[in-house]
Design a protein around this motif. Structure first.
Motif, PDB file in Angstrom:
ATOM      1  N   GLU A 172      -0.311 -13.822   2.524  1.00 25.11           N
ATOM      2  CA  GLU A 172      -0.420 -12.738   3.503  1.00 25.11           C
ATOM      3  C   GLU A 172      -1.766 -12.052   3.345  1.00 25.11           C
ATOM      4  O   GLU A 172      -2.185 -11.735   2.229  1.00 25.11           O
ATOM      5  N   VAL A 173      -2.430 -11.808   4.451  1.00 25.96           N
ATOM      6  CA  VAL A 173      -3.680 -11.042   4.461  1.00 25.96           C
ATOM      7  C   VAL A 173      -3.401  -9.712   5.144  1.00 25.96           C
ATOM      8  O   VAL A 173      -3.090  -9.667   6.335  1.00 25.96           O
ATOM      9  N   GLY A 174      -3.484  -8.628   4.375  1.00 24.47           N
ATOM     10  CA  GLY A 174      -3.207  -7.296   4.898  1.00 24.47           C
ATOM     11  C   GLY A 174      -1.822  -6.839   4.476  1.00 24.47           C
ATOM     12  O   GLY A 174      -0.859  -6.963   5.234  1.00 24.47           O
ATOM     13  N   CYS A 175      -1.730  -6.322   3.269  1.00 28.63           N
ATOM     14  CA  CYS A 175      -0.430  -5.983   2.686  1.00 28.63           C
ATOM     15  C   CYS A 175       0.056  -4.591   3.097  1.00 28.63           C
ATOM     16  O   CYS A 175       1.253  -4.373   3.254  1.00 28.63           O
ATOM     17  N   ALA A 176      -0.888  -3.645   3.258  1.00 29.22           N
ATOM     18  CA  ALA A 176      -0.543  -2.235   3.487  1.00 29.22           C
ATOM     19  C   ALA A 176       0.434  -1.773   2.392  1.00 29.22           C
ATOM     20  O   ALA A 176       0.145  -1.936   1.217  1.00 29.22           O
ATOM     21  N   ILE A 177       1.602  -1.268   2.757  1.00 27.13           N
ATOM     22  CA  ILE A 177       2.540  -0.742   1.760  1.00 27.13           C
ATOM     23  C   ILE A 177       3.552  -1.790   1.285  1.00 27.13           C
ATOM     24  O   ILE A 177       4.510  -1.464   0.602  1.00 27.13           O
ATOM     25  N   GLY A 178       3.346  -3.036   1.661  1.00 28.24           N
ATOM     26  CA  GLY A 178       4.204  -4.119   1.175  1.00 28.24           C
ATOM     27  C   GLY A 178       5.384  -4.448   2.064  1.00 28.24           C
ATOM     28  O   GLY A 178       6.216  -5.301   1.712  1.00 28.24           O
ATOM     29  N   THR A 190      -0.178 -11.722  -1.647  1.00 24.84           N
ATOM     30  CA  THR A 190      -0.573 -10.837  -0.554  1.00 24.84           C
ATOM     31  C   THR A 190      -1.832 -10.067  -0.938  1.00 24.84           C
ATOM     32  O   THR A 190      -1.944  -9.563  -2.073  1.00 24.84           O
ATOM     33  N   LEU A 191      -2.787  -9.999  -0.032  1.00 26.34           N
ATOM     34  CA  LEU A 191      -4.102  -9.423  -0.289  1.00 26.34           C
ATOM     35  C   LEU A 191      -4.269  -8.108   0.460  1.00 26.34           C
ATOM     36  O   LEU A 191      -3.885  -7.995   1.625  1.00 26.34           O
ATOM     37  N   GLU A 192      -4.849  -7.123  -0.229  1.00 24.09           N
ATOM     38  CA  GLU A 192      -5.073  -5.816   0.384  1.00 24.09           C
ATOM     39  C   GLU A 192      -6.379  -5.225  -0.148  1.00 24.09           C
ATOM     40  O   GLU A 192      -6.628  -5.237  -1.358  1.00 24.09           O
ATOM     41  N   TYR A 193      -7.183  -4.684   0.757  1.00 19.44           N
ATOM     42  CA  TYR A 193      -8.502  -4.151   0.395  1.00 19.44           C
ATOM     43  C   TYR A 193      -8.440  -2.701  -0.077  1.00 19.44           C
ATOM     44  O   TYR A 193      -9.206  -2.291  -0.951  1.00 19.44           O
ATOM     45  N   ASP A 194      -7.539  -1.904   0.485  1.00 19.92           N
ATOM     46  CA  ASP A 194      -7.462  -0.472   0.224  1.00 19.92           C
ATOM     47  C   ASP A 194      -6.719  -0.208  -1.090  1.00 19.92           C
ATOM     48  O   ASP A 194      -5.527  -0.507  -1.197  1.00 19.92           O
ATOM     49  N   PRO A 195      -7.397   0.371  -2.100  1.00 22.15           N
ATOM     50  CA  PRO A 195      -6.749   0.604  -3.401  1.00 22.15           C
ATOM     51  C   PRO A 195      -5.503   1.482  -3.304  1.00 22.15           C
ATOM     52  O   PRO A 195      -4.533   1.261  -4.038  1.00 22.15           O
ATOM     53  N   LYS A 196      -5.514   2.470  -2.404  1.00 22.44           N
ATOM     54  CA  LYS A 196      -4.351   3.341  -2.236  1.00 22.44           C
ATOM     55  C   LYS A 196      -3.150   2.538  -1.740  1.00 22.44           C
ATOM     56  O   LYS A 196      -2.015   2.717  -2.210  1.00 22.44           O
ATOM     57  N   MET A 197      -3.389   1.644  -0.798  1.00 23.69           N
ATOM     58  CA  MET A 197      -2.321   0.804  -0.285  1.00 23.69           C
ATOM     59  C   MET A 197      -1.829  -0.183  -1.343  1.00 23.69           C
ATOM     60  O   MET A 197      -0.634  -0.478  -1.428  1.00 23.69           O
ATOM     61  N   VAL A 198      -2.744  -0.699  -2.148  1.00 17.71           N
ATOM     62  CA  VAL A 198      -2.368  -1.612  -3.220  1.00 17.71           C
ATOM     63  C   VAL A 198      -1.394  -0.935  -4.170  1.00 17.71           C
ATOM     64  O   VAL A 198      -0.362  -1.509  -4.547  1.00 17.71           O
ATOM     65  N   ARG A 199      -1.695   0.298  -4.555  1.00 17.87           N
ATOM     66  CA  ARG A 199      -0.807   1.033  -5.460  1.00 17.87           C
ATOM     67  C   ARG A 199       0.565   1.254  -4.827  1.00 17.87           C
ATOM     68  O   ARG A 199       1.602   1.077  -5.474  1.00 17.87           O
ATOM     69  N   ALA A 200       0.568   1.638  -3.556  1.00 19.89           N
ATOM     70  CA  ALA A 200       1.837   1.864  -2.857  1.00 19.89           C
ATOM     71  C   ALA A 200       2.633   0.569  -2.737  1.00 19.89           C
ATOM     72  O   ALA A 200       3.854   0.548  -2.947  1.00 19.89           O
ATOM     73  N   ALA A 201       1.952  -0.522  -2.401  1.00 14.69           N
ATOM     74  CA  ALA A 201       2.627  -1.816  -2.244  1.00 14.69           C
ATOM     75  C   ALA A 201       3.248  -2.263  -3.557  1.00 14.69           C
ATOM     76  O   ALA A 201       4.394  -2.724  -3.598  1.00 14.69           O
ATOM     77  N   ARG A 202       2.501  -2.129  -4.637  1.00 18.73           N
ATOM     78  CA  ARG A 202       3.019  -2.549  -5.941  1.00 18.73           C
ATOM     79  C   ARG A 202       4.241  -1.721  -6.338  1.00 18.73           C
ATOM     80  O   ARG A 202       5.198  -2.254  -6.916  1.00 18.73           O
TER      81      ARG A 202
END
Length: 229
Positions: free
Chosen positions: A65-71, A89-101
């Motif tokens: 997946e390209v573009g994870c946002a909040i997962g 799944t790949l995400e550029y925005d560090p804030k979104m990465v934290r939320a997704a995880r």
């Protein structure tokens, strides 16, 4: 002019479809509410249901997946994985990465979904072509779809499915009279992307007006591969 929010499907049809596709999963529903309240881009409800049906039909072992946002989409698609399957799944925005995880952890899917902080346009080129995927879902920056296509095809299994979201972009892709001038670069690149998909020798593509527009592209086999000549 500014784009028409109802340019793709009339409001009464959208309302009817969404009434029939209510999300029953408690975590996914909570993510929908969070996304709406915080203006986080996730897939439209009818697109979410299509993703669910496609993954359960395909039973993929591996999804990219390209573009994870909040997962949200990754968690949704995980329900259709084959036993032992996984999602990158790949995400550029560090804030979104934290939320997704955090959301992946809440779902109990840390061993299934790997959220990687990366610029997908560059990261895809580093993935070895031995690591092929059954489904690739593009839902990142729309202007970059065109530049990710070669790698997406390279990494897609024969018979695999490439799904590209927001392809009609609130109707702006389809008609010069329906797009905002500030979106001109995105629109031109989306149009070129669609043209490339439709003419691509390794893909057979269908354009759907589902949600914000979506393309489904299957990586086709040659006659030699199909019939074993």
């Amino acid at each position: 002019m500014e784009y028409d929010l109802n340019a793709i499907v009339t409001p009464y049809v959208t309302s009817y479809i969404r009434e029939k596709t209510e999300q029953k999963d408690a975590l996914l529903r909570s993510l929908e509410i969070y996304a709406e309240e915080n203006n986080v881009p996730i897939v439209e409800p009818e697109t979410a249901r299509l993703l669910s049906v496609l993954t359960k039909l395909k039973r993929p072992a591996r999804i990219l997946e390209v573009g994870c946002a909040i997962g949200y989409s990754a968690i949704l698609m995980s329900k259709g994985l084959a036993e032992g399957g996984n999602i990158l799944t790949l995400e550029y925005d560090p804030k979104m990465v934290r939320a997704a995880r955090e959301n992946v952890k809440k779902a109990g899917l840390c061993d299934v979904i790997n959220v990687v902080e990366a610029d997908a346009k560059d990261y895809l080129s580093y993935i070895d072509e031995d690591e092929i995927f059954d489904i690739i879902f593009l839902d990142g920056p729309k202007a970059h779809y065109l530049y990710m296509l070669d790698d997406a095809v390279r990494l897609l299994k024969k018979g695999g499915l490439l799904i590209s979201d927001n392809i009609l972009f609130k109707g702006m892709t389809a008609d010069d009279d329906h797009f905002a001038r500030r979106k001109v670069t995105i629109i031109h690149r989306l149009r070129e992307y669609i043209d490339t998909l439709m003419k691509h020798p390794q893909l057979e593509t269908s354009i759907l007006s589902q949600g914000d527009g979506i393309t489904l592209s299957i990586k086709i086999m040659s006659d030699y591969e199909r019939f074993g000549y």
